[in-house]
Design an enzyme around this catalytic site. Structure first.
Site, PDB file in Angstrom:
ATOM      1  N   ASP A  27       0.838  -1.200   0.000  1.00  0.00           N
ATOM      2  CA  ASP A  27       0.000   0.000   0.000  1.00  0.00           C
ATOM      3  C   ASP A  27       0.875   1.254   0.000  1.00  0.00           C
ATOM      4  O   ASP A  27       1.956   1.243  -0.574  1.00  0.00           O
ATOM      5  CB  ASP A  27      -0.927  -0.044   1.234  1.00  0.00           C
ATOM      6  CG  ASP A  27      -2.262   0.655   0.990  1.00  0.00           C
ATOM      7  OD1 ASP A  27      -2.236   1.839   0.632  1.00  0.00           O
ATOM      8  OD2 ASP A  27      -3.317   0.017   1.166  1.00  0.00           O
ATOM      9  N   HIS A 100      -3.872   6.137   3.276  1.00  0.00           N
ATOM     10  CA  HIS A 100      -4.525   4.913   2.793  1.00  0.00           C
ATOM     11  C   HIS A 100      -3.915   3.652   3.416  1.00  0.00           C
ATOM     12  O   HIS A 100      -4.636   2.779   3.920  1.00  0.00           O
ATOM     13  CB  HIS A 100      -4.390   4.898   1.265  1.00  0.00           C
ATOM     14  CG  HIS A 100      -5.227   3.896   0.559  1.00  0.00           C
ATOM     15  ND1 HIS A 100      -4.802   2.596   0.342  1.00  0.00           N
ATOM     16  CD2 HIS A 100      -6.455   3.985  -0.022  1.00  0.00           C
ATOM     17  CE1 HIS A 100      -5.738   1.942  -0.341  1.00  0.00           C
ATOM     18  NE2 HIS A 100      -6.752   2.760  -0.570  1.00  0.00           N
ATOM     19  N   SER A 427     -11.120  -0.730  -1.090  1.00  0.00           N
ATOM     20  CA  SER A 427      -9.860  -0.680  -0.329  1.00  0.00           C
ATOM     21  C   SER A 427     -10.104  -0.970   1.143  1.00  0.00           C
ATOM     22  O   SER A 427      -9.216  -1.447   1.845  1.00  0.00           O
ATOM     23  CB  SER A 427      -9.226   0.716  -0.418  1.00  0.00           C
ATOM     24  OG  SER A 427      -8.585   0.882  -1.635  1.00  0.00           O
TER      25      SER A 427
END
Length: 648
Positions: A27, A100, A427
């Site tokens: 990620d 994220h 996600s």
């Protein structure tokens, strides 16, 4: 709680959480100081771990601990495509400058944190799915995205470092498996016993948008939980609508409402794009903005800059009744498609339209799950012989860890700092499944990735918490979701821990599947990274891959055409057990199963059965599909496989 995970229960029992599991998160990096990644009470780093903790900008080896046991950075591929990294924007290290990666890592394996919330909303105890797992971070995503070379290198490294599960909340448009770096790297990972979960993508509700569709990958769709953040919009004519927002503050008064031309002369005004709103027209008013082009919180910033007092985000018909909760910087809310339609016509047909927005906090008990409109859909463009996505999991308004350096709204002008942020996307759903897979793997150390996947698929449910079929936020016409939206259904971790039967798949089975979809030996070599020659003797058909679901393709004019698929199930339940088949036949298809009973004498025993699909009822319109299911039932066990029949 929504997933049935409770302290002391089987999956969350001390003994199951004690064994060492390492989840590799590919990620945008991690914020190592976050309370979710503290290592108090953890045993030493597992002995099979071979990874390292790389130093870099604002990141040293001491940022790793017994929780965050490895961290690496990949940027060579990125710099080849996008040029040199700007170190003032991105940390040239595993430190997360996007947020994220921190969010996804904590969802899979974040530690237990009491009194977590976002501005008092969604309060409770935050916890990863397998909160004692170790985290290994591979930073491959930067401000402009992630490149194939970096992802491939990171995945290969993670496997040799010793991860047990790989979690990838990233992907691209559907492409053939031999040219898809995630499919290639996950083939190698699966071969070595590493479970790989990936996001289905956020390109729904349009058909055939599902990515990461290789049959050896667990492809995860996104749906809601029973928690929401409701708002009330009241129009001057007395009509009220429910929306959603994370704005923390007082409700607005009844204020003038402007939209499109009444907010600015430029065509972009209806989208509230930078510089499109006329301060003279919007000052002190509520502005209605169409979703799309710029970010949702960005639109609010535009309204605020132009002097507006509030904002209503309007959904189009494709976004359906999907409501995002965003931490807006002014009183603002999102509304579903039907309310948005009313607001458009009201604002343009009334002389002095007005509206007010009030905020109701956190609510529990909504009908759930409901499929998110944004969640990418099947049928798969590249492997239509397998239903994709595989399952759905919570992916709407998910609270998880957040770097203190990044504002919750992603706006530079927003100086607020938070420990947790609420985001939506596949996600967010993917790391739920990665963490659940780690729970199953620690309980069943001898299970292959395919067996874990099978357990999650065959025990998934298709009814919501009110006992009705799972619905779809995107649908205007048919409110019910299909297997092309949710695959086998919504994950049920506790049932998956004891599924009764599993469909196992070996590396050779996957290679034969690639032969059956006519990949050349050089294409197969790209995936297997070795030599494999397709057998000339046996007639291979794609539908024979021992997958826990059935995807059948018929020609349009194929009346009375039939196909027969073979499956093998392995008994992982009671030693002596008998299973009987229960069918729900898809429209236009007659299904027969041979034999109709399976009798097992011991655990680990394998039995096979055949399913024949016969297309009846004349010619079908190309592109139509119908759905059904096949369930093997024995006492408490219900081993369910969805069926999708498509006329091409």
């Amino acid at each position: 709680h929504f997933l049935g995970l409770d302290n002391g229960s089987a999956l969350w029992s001390a003994s199951n959480l004690a064994s060492d599991m390492i989840i590799g998160v590919i990620d945008s990096g991690i914020w190592p100081e976050h309370i979710s990644f503290q290592d108090s009470g953890l045993s030493p780093v597992p002995s099979h771990w071979k990874g390292v903790c790389e130093q870099g900008t604002n990141f040293s080896a001491s940022d790793c601990n017994k929780k965050l046991i490895g961290a690496r950075t990949y940027f060579k591929g990125y710099e080849k495509v996008f040029g040199k990294l700007n170190e003032t924007v991105s940390y040239l290290s595993p430190r997360d400058s996007e947020g994220h990666g921190t969010h996804t890592a904590s969802t899979a394996a974040g530690n237990v944190v009491k009194n977590a919330n976002l501005y008092g909303q969604a309060g409770g105890t935050a916890s990863g799915m397998r909160y004692t797992s170790r985290i290994a971070v591979y930073k491959v995503c930067w401000s402009s995205g992630c490149t194939n070379a970096d992802v491939l290198a990171a995945m290969d490294q993670a496997v040799s470092d010793g991860v047990d599960v790989l979690s990838l909340s990233l992907g691209s448009i559907p492409k053939p498996f031999y040219s898809d770096s995630i499919a290639i790297a996950s083939f190698g990972a699966t071969k070595k016993g590493v479970f790989v979960a990936c996001s289905a993508g956020n390109s729904g509700p349009f058909p055939s948008t599902v990515g990461n569709g290789a049959p050896w990958i667990m492809t995860v769709a996104a749906s809601s939980t029973d928690r929401s953040f409701p708002t009330k919009v009241k129009l001057g004519n007395g009509k009220t609508f429910e929306g959603s927002s994370l704005y923390q503050g007082k409700k607005t008064n009844q204020l003038p409402l402007v939209y499109g031309q009444s907010a600015g002369a430029k065509k972009e005004a209806q989208y509230c794009i930078g510089g499109s709103l006329d301060p003279k027209l919007v000052h002190g008013k509520i502005v209605a903005c169409e979703r799309g082009i710029n970010g949702r919180t960005e639109k609010g910033e535009e309204v605020k800059v132009a002097g507006g007092a509030g904002m209503i985000l309007l959904n189009n018909e494709y976004q359906g009744e999907e409501l995002f909760a965003d931490p807006h910087i002014l009183p603002a809310t999102s509304l579903g498609a039907s309310a948005s339609k009313t607001i458009r016509s009201y604002s343009q047909s009334v002389k002095k339209p007005t509206a007010s927005i009030s905020f109701m906090g956190t609510r529990f008990g909504d009908p759930a799950p409901v499929m998110a409109a944004f969640s990418s859909r099947g049928p798969s463009l590249v492997g239509p012989d397998v239903i994709k996505p595989d399952v759905t999991a919570p992916g709407v308004n998910i609270l998880a860890a957040w770097p203190t350096k990044i504002s919750p709204s992603f706006l530079m002008s927003d100086k607020r700092k938070v420990l947790f942020n609420i985001l939506s996307g596949t996600s967010m759903s993917c790391p739920h499944v990665s963490g659940i897979a780690a729970l199953l793997k620690s309980l069943h150390k001898d299970w292959s990735p395919a067996a874990i996947k099978s357990a999650l698929m065959t025990t998934a449910y298709t009814l919501n918490n009110k006992g009705a079929p799972i619905s779809d936020m995107a649908s205007n016409n048919s409110p019910l979701a299909t297997p092309f939206a949710f695959g086998s259904g919504h994950v049920n971790p506790v049932s998956a821990s004891d599924p009764g039967l599993v469909y196992d798949i070996s590396t050779k089975d996957y290679l034969n599947y690639l032969c059956s979809i006519n990949y050349t030996s050089s294409q197969i070599a790209l995936l297997s990274r070795g030599k494999f020659v397709c057998s000339k003797k046996t007639l291979l058909q794609a539908g024979n891959l021992n997958y826990p679901s059935f995807s059948v393709l018929f020609g349009r004019s194929a009346s009375n055409a039939s196909v027969t698929y073979r499956r093998v199930v392995t008994n992982v339940g009671k030693p002596q057990s008998a299973y009987a088949v229960k069918l729900e036949q898809p429209n236009g298809v007659s299904v027969t199963v041979e034999p109709r009973k399976l009798k097992f004498e011991k655990v680990g025993q394998k039995l096979s059965y055949k399913v024949t699909f016969l297309s009846i009822g004349g010619a079908r319109v190309a592109g139509t599909s119908s759905f059904g299911s096949l369930v093997w039932v024995s006492g408490k066990y219900k081993v369910r496989s969805p069926m999708a029949v498509t006329w091409k």
